[in-house]
Motif scaffolding. Structure first.
Motif, PDB file in Angstrom:
ATOM      1  N   VAL A   1     -41.543  39.390   3.843  1.00  0.00           N
ATOM      2  CA  VAL A   1     -42.031  39.194   5.208  1.00  0.00           C
ATOM      3  C   VAL A   1     -42.489  40.525   5.800  1.00  0.00           C
ATOM      4  O   VAL A   1     -43.431  40.580   6.580  1.00  0.00           O
ATOM      5  CB  VAL A   1     -40.931  38.549   6.075  1.00  0.00           C
TER       6      VAL A   1
ATOM      7  N   GLY B   1     -44.978  42.239   2.487  1.00  0.00           N
ATOM      8  CA  GLY B   1     -45.977  41.401   1.813  1.00  0.00           C
ATOM      9  C   GLY B   1     -47.362  41.515   2.429  1.00  0.00           C
ATOM     10  O   GLY B   1     -47.590  42.148   3.454  1.00  0.00           O
ATOM     11  N   ARG B   2     -48.244  40.856   1.766  1.00  0.00           N
ATOM     12  CA  ARG B   2     -49.643  40.842   2.197  1.00  0.00           C
ATOM     13  C   ARG B   2     -49.901  39.459   2.790  1.00  0.00           C
ATOM     14  O   ARG B   2     -49.376  38.452   2.325  1.00  0.00           O
ATOM     15  CB  ARG B   2     -50.491  41.106   0.940  1.00  0.00           C
ATOM     16  N   GLU B   3     -50.686  39.451   3.818  1.00  0.00           N
ATOM     17  CA  GLU B   3     -50.895  38.171   4.497  1.00  0.00           C
ATOM     18  C   GLU B   3     -52.045  37.396   3.841  1.00  0.00           C
ATOM     19  O   GLU B   3     -53.157  37.880   3.720  1.00  0.00           O
ATOM     20  CB  GLU B   3     -51.208  38.393   5.978  1.00  0.00           C
TER      21      GLU B   3
ATOM     22  N   SER C   1     -49.818  33.200   6.159  1.00  0.00           N
ATOM     23  CA  SER C   1     -48.386  33.316   5.934  1.00  0.00           C
ATOM     24  C   SER C   1     -48.107  34.543   5.075  1.00  0.00           C
ATOM     25  O   SER C   1     -48.841  34.840   4.134  1.00  0.00           O
ATOM     26  CB  SER C   1     -47.840  32.052   5.254  1.00  0.00           C
ATOM     27  N   LYS C   2     -47.012  35.231   5.449  1.00  0.00           N
ATOM     28  CA  LYS C   2     -46.675  36.451   4.727  1.00  0.00           C
ATOM     29  C   LYS C   2     -45.691  36.118   3.630  1.00  0.00           C
ATOM     30  O   LYS C   2     -44.495  36.255   3.803  1.00  0.00           O
ATOM     31  CB  LYS C   2     -46.074  37.474   5.695  1.00  0.00           C
ATOM     32  N   SER C   3     -46.201  35.617   2.529  1.00  0.00           N
ATOM     33  CA  SER C   3     -45.280  35.227   1.471  1.00  0.00           C
ATOM     34  C   SER C   3     -45.711  35.791   0.125  1.00  0.00           C
ATOM     35  O   SER C   3     -45.227  35.366  -0.904  1.00  0.00           O
ATOM     36  CB  SER C   3     -45.174  33.712   1.390  1.00  0.00           C
TER      37      SER C   3
ATOM     38  N   GLN D   1     -45.794  35.235  -5.428  1.00  0.00           N
ATOM     39  CA  GLN D   1     -45.071  34.604  -4.338  1.00  0.00           C
ATOM     40  C   GLN D   1     -43.602  34.474  -4.727  1.00  0.00           C
ATOM     41  O   GLN D   1     -43.253  33.629  -5.549  1.00  0.00           O
ATOM     42  CB  GLN D   1     -45.669  33.211  -4.092  1.00  0.00           C
TER      43      GLN D   1
ATOM     44  N   GLN E   1     -41.098  32.821   6.318  1.00  0.00           N
ATOM     45  CA  GLN E   1     -42.412  32.865   5.662  1.00  0.00           C
ATOM     46  C   GLN E   1     -43.344  31.757   6.136  1.00  0.00           C
ATOM     47  O   GLN E   1     -44.548  31.779   5.853  1.00  0.00           O
ATOM     48  CB  GLN E   1     -42.232  32.750   4.143  1.00  0.00           C
TER      49      GLN E   1
END
Lengths: 435, 628
Positions: free
Chosen positions: A94, A97-99, A103-105, A115, A175
């Motif tokens: 979260v 991470g890369r969006e 969603s930032k997963s 993921q 997420q």
């Protein structure tokens, strides 16, 4: 498979392996069809999704081999370790991470994304198997209890449930990946196999039905009166004791609670989730050009396939992008359109066959750990199958989860491969445990 | 209440059974949407297929000698698919079409609204001029979402026969809804031959099925065009019209209101069908021009050029009707060639009414035709109606009426041209209403005998009457087409002989002698006698409530084996011999010899202007109350 005990294929269930290979291969062909365009006809072209999928498949093969190479005890020993590491990874993603798509997963690794939520599946299944296979732990088998016994008896069941709920909450709340989160619910089936009273499942099922009924029926007061009448008439068939009276009243109050809570829950859903439920139940005015578009186009693609389908690469609906997400979550549309009812049935039967095979394999395990894990794999795969196919044919709300081994995507293919092959390894090892 | 491990193991069956149950439900559902319900297949076609229409070439129209009357010229419609206009050079479009930005937006809005759709093409500019098209062609690549559809419009090498040919226009909304062949914006024959022979002329539209993607972009042809259909060109139409005769007649009728209809008696083929004033059919093609011209023609209330007088103007026939009376009376045995009735500048029994002109004493039958004696036919009419064969005059009148109707008047002839009127032969019920039952006798309606009163015919019917006489007792339904398509197919109803009520050859001989006499010394049309052709004719001067008498003349020629039967009426022109007979005889000359030998008559007819004077009168009439 191989007679040599030292071969990595020793004891490996060849039927599972064949079905796995078949599904992955068919998935790849259908991804090619789904994203096919005249300019890029080379199925090995790695700039295209089918080319990339081939890389993922290669990676999956490496992973499968690696899993088979490693000693089976490794998975038992590190169950909680995997679980802990991945819980942490799912929280970290979260922040680090890369969006992608809101969603930032995703962890970005070079040009690819991973993921961690996908890999939570096998870790959670392992951890739960580890917990439940402990000699002292028994899943409570009783349904009707006195209150004072409740906590004592259900302590372990609650802990098992926590194993499920923790990733579910993290993935859903942090997420915002509803599809990936809701999958863990499937593990309740494992609890049932291990002793959870069927009463809970029936009660849960009834509550779900009531929820749907309450959404469809607009007259809530009428519905509650109906429930009251049913509760009252129950006394015509059961013994009129004080215990029964209390029981009926409790059940009625719970049912009324579900009915009254329905609108509360519904109103607190996110807008797109509300819409998906509306689309499924045909509530309100669903605009087929907007909120109803996905499901309608999916149904058109599948429905236009007919009995034998339009033929490979002949699908007009999928090939020309009428169906959104047709290479990932809606890959089944390509199958339905190009291979028709016959092809759809073959794919569904292969998936179902694999799942039933896993149940068969799980039941022949002598170690509780292996059996529980096997059931976990079967339950998770079935949940994916049921939701994914169900949403494309309009029987389930749209929840973005892939079709196991079929959909495009490295994370999902690898996670399913790990999930499956750990069990294949455990199964291959079952004879060795005796020694 | 503990469960042993064997019981727990049995739960595999419940779990497996539950899984199978769900899958069975799914397969049922799949079977339903894939195999049973066809709606999804239809939706899929709507999604991915774009049906592109290929318009066929409309059939050419030729005259009886194979000369071209109508052909096609290319025209270009600018089409638009609103969804695809993103990034379009809007101002460029406005500039080329010379419209304002507001116009552009208005048209775009129209193209988006039902029944149009932003995903589908609709017409943005109809029938662009060649210049506009040329200017547009260069810049089309900048006009995203626009494309040009080639269509054809009608062209007329000579500006003639507008009423007969009719015109082509856009199909109306109602028609498009009723007939699945047409879509809004398609062309359809609206009047004339274009309407009657629409099915043959239009051909068959072809369809190309293109595959489109979700953005409605054309990806390619479906199955490489396996299911495409080619447009089938319309069939050519071979008219019975003689182009030169038609053109000559129109020239003669310039600045006159009226009609000329000529029929070939031996076939019923219409040789010319002229309504004056005429208009140039080229006015009613093209986009903007067309509607402007149409409005102008439509609102010309004095001349009413769009009004097809040859088929729809119901005129009192006047003296030409005496021919029918004479035939009926002979057939009934009431008169013969030598029957003579007195004339005292009128009909003696009724105090000289109807009036007659000075023609020198009582005539026999041919003489009465040649001199057109009113008194004679007042007698004849009453003889027919009051003849003893019938118990009362009502039956006699009905007998007369039935006989008259066999010649065509009072019913629609059933020609191949649309909108023809039946004319009127009054019924007994009508007179009972007007005069009261028993309130009328044969003398009350005696002017019917000389083609006046409520009796009306359309010019086509007049020509049919003279064709029947030329044939001595029968006619073919007049029709304006020799054949449709390469094989020149002709509806068999036009090959069927219709026998009129009078079949007595002597009756015809006597009447035709009289008609020949009309163009001989002492005859009413003597001045229009032709040196080398025996013309049998009859003048008529039809009184009417609208102004000066209409000049009527009908004739056939030559006497033996007639090649042409022709009727002409010129409104408010006075005596039949002054205007109509010259026109008819000039037409006969033109048709039989290809030229005319009477330059002075011709000049007088070509230059004669009866319209300006009458229109001024008409205007004065309508303006007078305003001045008071």
């Amino acid at each position: 498979m191989a007679r040599n005990e030292n071969s990595i294929f020793y004891g490996v269930d060849r039927i599972t392996l064949i079905v796995y290979v078949l599904l992955v291969f068919m998935g790849w062909l259908n991804i090619y069809a789904a994203v096919y365009d005249e300019e890029h006809q080379n199925i090995f072209d790695t700039t295209q999704k089918y080319g990339k999928q081939l890389i993922w498949i290669g990676g999956a093969a490496v992973i499968a081999f690696s899993i088979l190479l490693i000693d089976a005890n490794f998975y038992t020993a590190f169950s909680y370790g995997f679980y802990g590491v991945l819980i942490v990874a799912n929280i970290l993603v979260v922040f680090l991470g890369r969006e992608i798509k809101g969603s930032k997963s995703w962890f970005g690794i070079g040009g690819f994304g991973v993921q961690p939520a996908e890999f939570m599946k096998f870790a959670t299944t392992l951890a739960m198997a580890k917990f439940l296979s402990n000699q002292n732990i028994v899943v409570s088998q009783q349904f009707r209890l006195r209150l004072k016994d409740l906590i004592k008896n259900y302590k372990n069941t609650f802990i098992a449930l926590l194993f499920i709920l923790l990733p579910l909450v993290i993935i859903k709340k942090l997420q915002d990946e509803t599809g990936l989160a809701i999958v863990f619910v499937a593990l309740i089936i494992v609890l049932y196999r291990e002793g959870l009273s069927v009463g809970f499942l029936i009660f849960g099922l009834l509550a779900a039905i009531l929820f749907v009924v309450a959404l469809i029926v607009t007259n809530i007061t009428g519905l509650i009166i109906t429930l009251a009448v049913i509760a009252a008439s129950a006394f015509l068939f059961i013994k009129r004791s004080r215990a029964n009276l209390i029981g009926v009243i409790v059940v009625f109050l719970l049912a009324a609670g579900v009915v009254l809570g329905t609108n509360y829950v519904y109103n607190h859903l996110e807008e797109h989730q509300k819409v998906r439920i509306d689309v499924l139940l045909g509530r309100g005015n669903v605009d087929l050009k907007k909120e109803g578009y996905n499901v309608n186009q999916a149904k058109i693609a599948i429905g236009s396939g007919g009995f034998f389908g339009k033929g490979y690469l002949q699908g007009t609906q999928t090939k020309y992008d009428f169906v959104p997400e047709q290479d990932t979550d809606f890959i089944f549309c390509t199958v339905g359109e190009e291979w028709g009812f016959v092809g759809s049935t073959v794919v569904i039967f292969l998936e179902l066959f694999l799942i039933l095979r896993l149940i068969f394999l799980a039941e022949r395990q002598r170690s509780d750990f292996s059996r529980i894990y096997g059931y976990g794999v079967a339950a998770i795969l079935f949940f994916h199958l049921a939701i994914n196919i169900g949403m494309t044919i309009g029987l389930m709300p749209v929840i973005g989860i892939p079709l196991p081994f079929f959909s495009y995507g490295g994370s999902s293919l690898w996670s399913f491969t790990i999930l499956l092959f750990i069990f294949v390894k455990l199964d291959a090892n079952r004879l060795l445990i005796l020694r | 209440m503990s469960i042993n491990s064997q019981q727990l193991s049995n739960r595999k069956l419940i779990i497996g059974g539950f899984f199978c149950l769900i899958i069975i439900i799914y397969l049922c559902r799949l079977f339903y949407i894939q195999v049973i319900d066809i709606q999804y297949k239809l939706d899929a076609e709507k999604n991915a297929f774009r049906y592109m229409t290929e318009y066929p070439v409309r059939g050419y129209i030729y005259d009886r000698k194979g000369k071209l009357l109508v052909f096609n010229a290319p025209s270009y419609d600018l089409m638009v698919i609103p969804r695809e206009t993103k990034g379009c050079d809007t101002m460029g479009v406005c500039e080329v079409l010379q419209i304002t930005k507001q116009d552009y937006l208005k048209r775009m809005k129209k193209a988006c609204q039902a029944p149009n759709s932003p995903r589908k093409e609709s017409i943005f500019e109809k029938q662009m001029s060649a210049q506009t098209y040329a200017a547009l062609q260069e810049k089309l690549y900048r006009f995203k979402g626009f494309f040009v559809q080639k269509r054809t419009v009608r062209k007329y090498p000579r500006p003639i026969a507008a009423h007969l040919l009719g015109y082509v226009g856009e199909v109306s909304k109602e028609q498009a809804e009723k007939d699945p062949y047409y879509k809004e914006g398609d062309y359809i024959g609206i009047t004339g031959l274009e309407r009657s022979y629409e099915d043959a002329l239009r051909g068959k539209k072809g369809t190309q099925i293109a595959i489109t993607d979700v953005h409605n972009k054309v990806i390619g042809r479906y199955m490489d065009g396996k299911y495409d259909t080619l447009a089938i060109a319309g069939k050519p139409l071979y008219c019975s019209i003689d182009r030169d005769l038609q053109e000559y007649g129109e020239k003669l009728l310039v600045n006159k209101k009226g009609a000329i209809v000529a029929i070939e008696p031996s076939t019923g083929e219409i040789l010319c069908l002229i309504s004056g004033p005429a208009y140039d059919p080229n006015l009613l093609v093209g986009g903007k021009e067309r509607s402007k011209n149409f409005t102008k023609l439509y609102y010309d209330s004095l001349n009413r050029p769009l009004f097809n007088r040859a088929l729809t103007a119901m005129y009192p026939p006047g003296s030409i009707f005496k021919l029918i009376d004479a035939l009926i009376a002979q057939q009934d045995g009431l008169i013969n060639r030598s029957t003579v009735y007195p004339c005292a500048m009128g009909y003696p029994p009724m105090g000289g009414k109807p009036k007659c002109h000075a023609h020198g004493g009582g005539k026999n039958l041919p003489g009465s035709v040649a001199a057109s004696c009113n008194s004679y036919y007042a007698y004849v009419f009453r003889e027919i109606v009051d003849q003893r064969k019938y118990p009362n005059f009502i039956d006699g009148y009905n007998h007369w009426r039935d006989m008259v109707k066999t010649f065509g008047p009072g019913t629609r002839l059933g020609t191949d041209l649309p909108y023809d009127k039946p004319g009127n032969v009054p019924s007994v019920e009508y007179y009972n209403k007007v005069f009261g039952k028993n309130g009328w006798r044969s003398n009350t309606i005696v002017s019917l005998g000389i083609g006046q009163a409520e009796l009306t015919l359309v010019p086509l019917q007049m020509a049919n009457v003279v064709a029947s006489i030329a044939n001595r007792g029968y006619y073919y339904t007049p029709h304006s087409v020799k054949g449709v398509g390469i094989d020149k197919h002709l509806d068999k109803k036009f090959k069927e002989k219709h026998y009129v009520g009078v079949q007595d050859p002597t009756a015809y001989l006597n009447v035709i002698d009289g008609m020949q006499g009309a163009l001989e010394p002492g005859g009413t049309a003597f001045t229009n006698r032709l040196k080398d052709i025996v013309v049998c004719g009859k003048t008529g001067t039809a009184q009417n409530p609208h102004g000066d008498d209409h000049a009527v003349f009908l004739a056939f020629a030559p006497r033996d084996n007639p090649k042409i039967a022709i009727a002409c009426i010129v409104e408010n022109a006075g005596f039949g011999n002054t205007w109509s007979a010259p026109i008819v005889t000039l037409m006969i000359e033109k048709y039989l010899k290809g030229k005319t030998d009477r330059p002075e008559t011709e000049k007088r007819m070509l230059e004669g202007d009866l319209i300006t004077k009458n229109n001024l009168k008409e205007l004065a009439k309508t303006k007078r109350p305003v001045k008071n």
